[in-house]
Design an enzyme around this catalytic site. Sequence first.
Site, PDB file in Angstrom:
ATOM      1  N   SER A 289      45.332  40.771   4.717  1.00  0.00           N
ATOM      2  CA  SER A 289      45.065  39.338   4.877  1.00  0.00           C
ATOM      3  C   SER A 289      43.769  39.106   5.635  1.00  0.00           C
ATOM      4  O   SER A 289      43.393  39.899   6.501  1.00  0.00           O
ATOM      5  CB  SER A 289      46.231  38.694   5.650  1.00  0.00           C
ATOM      6  OG  SER A 289      45.895  37.400   6.086  1.00  0.00           O
TER       7      SER A 289
ATOM      8  N   TYR B   4      52.073  38.621  13.371  1.00  0.00           N
ATOM      9  CA  TYR B   4      51.988  38.824  11.910  1.00  0.00           C
ATOM     10  C   TYR B   4      50.614  39.407  11.557  1.00  0.00           C
ATOM     11  O   TYR B   4      50.516  40.450  10.909  1.00  0.00           O
ATOM     12  CB  TYR B   4      52.200  37.497  11.164  1.00  0.00           C
ATOM     13  CG  TYR B   4      51.651  37.552   9.757  1.00  0.00           C
ATOM     14  CD1 TYR B   4      50.401  37.028   9.451  1.00  0.00           C
ATOM     15  CD2 TYR B   4      52.352  38.200   8.742  1.00  0.00           C
ATOM     16  CE1 TYR B   4      49.870  37.130   8.182  1.00  0.00           C
ATOM     17  CE2 TYR B   4      51.838  38.302   7.468  1.00  0.00           C
ATOM     18  CZ  TYR B   4      50.580  37.760   7.199  1.00  0.00           C
ATOM     19  OH  TYR B   4      50.057  37.878   5.941  1.00  0.00           O
TER      20      TYR B   4
ATOM     21  N   LYS C 287      49.228  43.349  10.061  1.00  0.00           N
ATOM     22  CA  LYS C 287      48.316  43.620   8.929  1.00  0.00           C
ATOM     23  C   LYS C 287      47.185  44.545   9.382  1.00  0.00           C
ATOM     24  O   LYS C 287      46.818  45.502   8.707  1.00  0.00           O
ATOM     25  CB  LYS C 287      47.734  42.318   8.371  1.00  0.00           C
ATOM     26  CG  LYS C 287      48.742  41.444   7.650  1.00  0.00           C
ATOM     27  CD  LYS C 287      49.347  42.148   6.444  1.00  0.00           C
ATOM     28  CE  LYS C 287      50.296  41.245   5.676  1.00  0.00           C
ATOM     29  NZ  LYS C 287      50.975  41.961   4.571  1.00  0.00           N
TER      30      LYS C 287
HETATM   31  C1  WQD Z   1      45.769  25.948   5.793  1.00  0.00           C
HETATM   32  C2  WQD Z   1      45.152  24.732   6.473  1.00  0.00           C
HETATM   33  C3  WQD Z   1      46.241  24.033   8.481  1.00  0.00           C
HETATM   34  C4  WQD Z   1      49.980  22.694   6.682  1.00  0.00           C
HETATM   35  C5  WQD Z   1      48.231  31.316   6.713  1.00  0.00           C
HETATM   36  C6  WQD Z   1      48.326  32.686   7.299  1.00  0.00           C
HETATM   37  C7  WQD Z   1      47.655  33.668   6.371  1.00  0.00           C
HETATM   38  C8  WQD Z   1      48.295  33.565   5.009  1.00  0.00           C
HETATM   39  C9  WQD Z   1      48.079  32.153   4.483  1.00  0.00           C
HETATM   40  C10 WQD Z   1      50.199  35.006   4.669  1.00  0.00           C
HETATM   41  C11 WQD Z   1      45.108  24.880   7.989  1.00  0.00           C
HETATM   42  C12 WQD Z   1      46.330  22.958   7.408  1.00  0.00           C
HETATM   43  C13 WQD Z   1      48.713  23.224   6.840  1.00  0.00           C
HETATM   44  C14 WQD Z   1      50.214  21.320   6.962  1.00  0.00           C
HETATM   45  C15 WQD Z   1      47.905  21.070   7.529  1.00  0.00           C
HETATM   46  N1  WQD Z   1      49.676  33.849   5.080  1.00  0.00           N
HETATM   47  N2  WQD Z   1      47.697  22.418   7.265  1.00  0.00           N
HETATM   48  N3  WQD Z   1      49.153  20.554   7.372  1.00  0.00           N
HETATM   49  O1  WQD Z   1      47.057  28.990   8.297  1.00  0.00           O
HETATM   50  O2  WQD Z   1      45.020  29.285   6.784  1.00  0.00           O
HETATM   51  O3  WQD Z   1      46.888  30.942   6.665  1.00  0.00           O
HETATM   52  O4  WQD Z   1      48.746  31.274   5.399  1.00  0.00           O
HETATM   53  O5  WQD Z   1      49.658  35.936   4.163  1.00  0.00           O
HETATM   54  O6  WQD Z   1      47.817  34.968   6.862  1.00  0.00           O
HETATM   55  O7  WQD Z   1      47.632  32.703   8.533  1.00  0.00           O
HETATM   56  O8  WQD Z   1      47.227  28.649   5.789  1.00  0.00           O
HETATM   57  O9  WQD Z   1      48.269  26.912   4.402  1.00  0.00           O
HETATM   58  O10 WQD Z   1      49.200  27.352   6.743  1.00  0.00           O
HETATM   59  O11 WQD Z   1      47.006  26.216   6.464  1.00  0.00           O
HETATM   60  O12 WQD Z   1      46.964  20.350   7.908  1.00  0.00           O
HETATM   61  O13 WQD Z   1      51.360  20.791   6.839  1.00  0.00           O
HETATM   62  O14 WQD Z   1      45.979  23.608   6.213  1.00  0.00           O
HETATM   63  O15 WQD Z   1      45.955  23.426   9.744  1.00  0.00           O
HETATM   64  O16 WQD Z   1      43.888  24.324   8.450  1.00  0.00           O
HETATM   65  P1  WQD Z   1      46.490  29.398   6.997  1.00  0.00           P
HETATM   66  P2  WQD Z   1      48.025  27.270   5.829  1.00  0.00           P
END
Ligand code: WQD
Length: 346
Positions: free
Chosen positions: A127, A152, A156
């Site tokens: 990741s 997590y 990785k």
């Molecule tokens: C993306 C953006 C949130 C939800 C994570 C893990 C990564 C991988 C992918 C596993 C961020 C914003 C989100 C919401 C929001 N996981 N958001 N409202 O955090 O980049 O990555 O998921 O492999 O390892 O770290 O992805 O989709 O959670 O968030 O505003 O209800 O969307 O703040 O900026 P992230 P995400």
Amino acid sequence: MKHHILVTGGTGYIGSHTAVELIEEGFRVTIIDDLSNSEIGVLEGIEAITGVRPEFEKMNICDQEKLFSMLREKQDFDAIIHFAAHKSVPESVQQPLKYYRNNLTSLMNLLAGMEKHRIPCIVFSSSCTVYGQPDVLPVTEKSPIQPAASPYGNTKRIAEEIISDSVVASSFIKGISLRYFNPIGAHQSALIGELPLGVPDNLVPYITQTGIGIRPLLRVFGNDYNTPDGTPIRDYLHVVDLARAHVMAIDRLLNDRQKKRYEVFNLGIGKGVSVLEMIQSFERVSGQKLNHEIHDRRPGDIEKIWADTSYANTELGWRAERSIDDAVLSAWNWEQYYRKHISGRS
Ligand code: WQD
């Protein structure tokens, strides 16, 4: 003779899409999964798409005895693609030992099994989280690995080192780690997708659940970042493009095209997209407004990241072909199909 690929976590989101692409490329696929965060019904979806039902064994690969007896019995795996892992960032902060124990024990059992049963190739699901908040963008595979922001992410980072050390120590094992940026979307058939078990952490499933009315609104976690519209930026990648990269990585290993016996590739579209831009994409492809509100930042979120994918483009011969709108529309189609035909399926 068909190459036989063992796909751990193959009823999961990325795993099931990769199983489809492998089968369509002519590989024989066996899936092992403990079904702790997926459903056996995913096999129906894979079969409906490909006409082939993958062989399946329900198994927790932390159980070395059970894993080894399966490897002894099957005896003919050419490669392993290892997806099986716990993957919730917030849960890993609450329960670190659950994550270290599961994610690392399972990997070490697999590597020991490869050594014992002479399985030469492993592709590992890593990741972009290993980069933390990069100082320089876009991120290349040579960008510094930062201290993990969560247990997590740490599993990785540690897993990559375990694989690298095991390759050095082994006389025949070789490996590739694929550092995913943000996988989104679903197969164009809408027969498989990201199973929404519980309240989604991730942005796109939360958007589509808001769009279909399961959630009253989407909370946008912060609009005071140093980005053009103030919301965080990510590199969102269509899950089918991501799945195809695994087929190319397996092909590279099986045909001995590696430059080194352990390699790492960034997989993204090479472009940064903000949360508000993702909302605009949903509104464009669905033709409906998305109810959303600006909230405080989410602890642990980084500000911006996107990939330099030139190494995967040249060395793997892989390039993301699908657009953000393609991915968001496929996620929306999946959400509607899932609610109509699957949810509530036993
Ligand atoms: C993306 C953006 C949130 C939800 C994570 C893990 C990564 C991988 C992918 C596993 C961020 C914003 C989100 C919401 C929001 N996981 N958001 N409202 O955090 O980049 O990555 O998921 O492999 O390892 O770290 O992805 O989709 O959670 O968030 O505003 O209800 O969307 O703040 O900026 P992230 P995400």
